[in-house]
Design an enzyme around this catalytic site. Structure first.
Site, PDB file in Angstrom:
ATOM      1  NE  ARG A 153      36.752  28.016  64.288  1.00 28.60           N
ATOM      2  CZ  ARG A 153      36.078  27.018  63.839  1.00 28.60           C
ATOM      3  NH1 ARG A 153      35.018  27.610  62.604  1.00 28.60           N
ATOM      4  NH2 ARG A 153      36.288  26.003  63.947  1.00 28.60           N
ATOM      5  CE1 TYR A 211      39.738  19.853  75.018  1.00 27.86           C
ATOM      6  CE2 TYR A 211      38.945  20.371  77.354  1.00 27.86           C
ATOM      7  CZ  TYR A 211      39.346  20.828  76.030  1.00 27.86           C
ATOM      8  OH  TYR A 211      39.630  22.270  75.946  1.00 27.86           O
TER       9      TYR A 211
END
Length: 262
Positions: A16, A155
């Site tokens: 996805r 991150y």
């Protein structure tokens, strides 16, 4: 332009989002596509829709990569393109994230890229030797791998690692005479499931479930006036995978709506 006729591409994390959009686009421009993911149901559904191969892949496990490569080679006989797309987001700061959360972030965003590169390397070397512009690796980085992040330092650290790993492997493979180009792509905030996760984390940090303020703040950070969509990034990935980028290696393609121009 940007055709992939006759090429075989393997994409991690492509059930996805950006990976899924890229798999669709690659198939539409002539590639034979293998999708690896842990999301088996959507992965198999997409593979059926675009006549691709789906394999279960945990990017943090070397044995899983080996099995995935074996399946792709059995199906297609070669490998021309690797897209290291799989990644996860953690919007927590240095003080808030647990060590387990950090280790998981590293396992997927960094170790997964290293293991994918290692697993694909012998096959890319073989196909690259006979291709006019060599084989190609495209690594999914981020604008957070180019500039500092006030809210997502962990991150950002992993994506900064992907950025420099891309440059370093491009140099290493060039020095060794491998005909493998390695480039990275750096999206801004993209309107995908991961983007929605970002907004939800921002909202939670502000003590609310309303994601609209976080979404609107993100839009304002992009001078182009909107968030990106998965197809925006897929087009850049296909360019880097195609022979149209044949003189590019060690480069970072920024597709961020002007985010890093400020």
């Amino acid at each position: 332009m940007n055709r992939l006729d006759g090429k075989v591409a393997f994409l991690s994390g492509a059930a996805r989002g950006i990976g899924g959009a890229t798999a669709r686009l690659m198939a539409s421009v002539g590639a034979r596509v293998a999708i690896g993911d842990v999301l088996d149901e959507p992965g198999r559904k997409l593979a059926k829709e675009i006549d691709a191969l789906y394999v279960h892949l945990d990017v943090t496990q070397e044995a899983s990569w080996s099995a995935a490569m074996d399946a792709a080679l059995r199906q297609f006989g070669k490998l021309d393109v690797l897209v290291n797309n799989a990644g996860i987001f953690n919007g927590k700061g240095v003080e808030e994230a647990t060590v387990d959360e950090w280790n998981r972030l590293v396992a997927v965003n960094l170790t997964g890229v290293v293991l994918g590169t290692r697993a694909a390397l012998p096959h890319l070397k073989k196909s690259g030797a006979t291709s006019p512009h060599g084989a190609a690796i495209v690594n999914l980085a981020s604008v957070a791998g180019l500039v500092g992040s006030q809210l997502d330092p962990l991150y950002s650290l992993t994506k900064g690692g992907v950025t420099l790993f891309t440059k370093s492997t491009a140099l290493e493979f060039g020095r060794k005479g491998y005909r493998i180009r390695v480039n990275s792509i750096h999206p801004g905030v993209i309107d995908t499931d991961m983007g929605q996760q970002t907004f939800a984390m921002r909202a939670k940090a502000m003590g609310t479930n309303d994601t609209d303020p976080a979404r609107n703040a993100s839009i304002r950070m992009h001078p182009i006036g909107r968030l990106g969509i998965a197809d925006d990034i897929a087009r850049g990935i296909v360019f880097l995978a195609s022979d149209d980028s044949g003189f590019m290696t060690g480069s970072g393609l920024v597709v961020d709506g002007g985010y890093t121009a400020q």
